[in-house]
Design an enzyme around this catalytic site. Structure first.
Site, PDB file in Angstrom:
ATOM      1  N   GLY A 124      94.379  14.145 -21.341  1.00 55.68           N
ATOM      2  CA  GLY A 124      95.016  15.781 -20.670  1.00 55.68           C
ATOM      3  C   GLY A 124      95.876  15.436 -19.659  1.00 55.68           C
ATOM      4  O   GLY A 124      96.505  14.536 -19.638  1.00 55.68           O
ATOM      5  N   CYS A 125      96.048  16.457 -18.890  1.00 52.26           N
ATOM      6  CA  CYS A 125      96.846  16.246 -17.646  1.00 52.26           C
ATOM      7  C   CYS A 125      96.481  15.139 -16.835  1.00 52.26           C
ATOM      8  O   CYS A 125      95.060  15.033 -16.537  1.00 52.26           O
ATOM      9  CB  CYS A 125      96.764  17.607 -16.904  1.00 52.26           C
ATOM     10  SG  CYS A 125      97.741  17.354 -15.476  1.00 52.26           S
ATOM     11  N   PHE A 126      97.321  14.433 -16.327  1.00 53.61           N
ATOM     12  CA  PHE A 126      97.150  13.220 -15.539  1.00 53.61           C
ATOM     13  C   PHE A 126      96.556  13.722 -14.146  1.00 53.61           C
ATOM     14  O   PHE A 126      95.810  12.757 -13.352  1.00 53.61           O
ATOM     15  CB  PHE A 126      97.969  12.218 -15.599  1.00 53.61           C
ATOM     16  CG  PHE A 126      99.489  12.612 -15.308  1.00 53.61           C
ATOM     17  CD1 PHE A 126      99.690  13.484 -14.488  1.00 53.61           C
ATOM     18  CD2 PHE A 126     100.161  11.754 -15.963  1.00 53.61           C
ATOM     19  CE1 PHE A 126     101.097  13.791 -14.251  1.00 53.61           C
ATOM     20  CE2 PHE A 126     101.841  12.274 -15.712  1.00 53.61           C
ATOM     21  CZ  PHE A 126     102.149  13.062 -15.019  1.00 53.61           C
TER      22      PHE A 126
END
Length: 191
Positions: A23-25
């Site tokens: 997902g979002c880093f």
């Protein structure tokens, strides 16, 4: 099928490299930066067919890249299997191209393996986790050979550390980090 550009990774002596997307880093970076045996965590983009993409390019969902982190780890201190146990415990690997409100192929669950033993560990642990019944749905984590990594823009690096009071950090990253900390406290670096 697009040809994937290739990038090289200069691995420090005695270390291994891992490239993971969940997902979002920003979320995964905050967790792996705090693990004993892990160093040089960088947020970036991997697995796509566009050279030197920007965040703006990635957000279109058309470059083939996933938001990832790439880091070095000392296999004498932390194994790749331990790294993957943390990976699967800190995101939902059953949602295709999505984590929470983040939707698109750039937010997919992905392991970009760097050599055969990483591939074997990833497949083995994915199968073991699926058979365990820990998830009600199938695990959709992509396990593919590493081809490229492009470091994200500077404002994406150390995001949680630099912006911990921001709403996204408080409502999305902090709960994930707190859950991780409870389960994996013995693997944390001393503050």
């Amino acid at each position: 099928m697009e040809t994937l550009p290739l990038t090289e990774v200069n691995i420090p002596d005695g270390m291994e490299v891992a490239t993971l997307g969940s997902g979002c880093f920003w979320c995964i970076e905050a967790i792996y930066q705090r693990l004993v045996g892990v160093m040089g965590v960088k947020s970036g983009y991997s697995g796509g067919f566009v050279e030197n993409p920007t965040y703006r390019d990635i957000t279109t969902g058309t470059t083939g890249h996933a938001e990832v982190i790439q880091f070095f780890y000392d296999p004498k201190i932390i194994s790749f299997q331990e790294i993957l146990e943390i990976f699967w415990a800190t995101h939902d690997p059953t949602t295709l191209n999505r984590q929470g409100a983040d939707v698109g192929p750039q937010y997919r669950s992905a392991i970009f393996f760097h050599h055969e033993s990483q591939e074997k560990d990833a497949i083995y642990l994915k199968d073991k986790l699926q058979k365990s019944g820990a998830f009600d749905k199938a695990i959709v984590t992509e396990i593919t050979p590493f081809s490229n990594f492009y470091e994200a823009e500077n404002y994406h690096q150390n995001y949680y550390q630099n912006n911990s009071s921001a709403p996204y950090c408080q409502f999305v990253i902090k709960p994930k980090y707190d859950k991780f900390k409870k389960v994996f406290e013995e693997k944390l670096k001393a503050d």
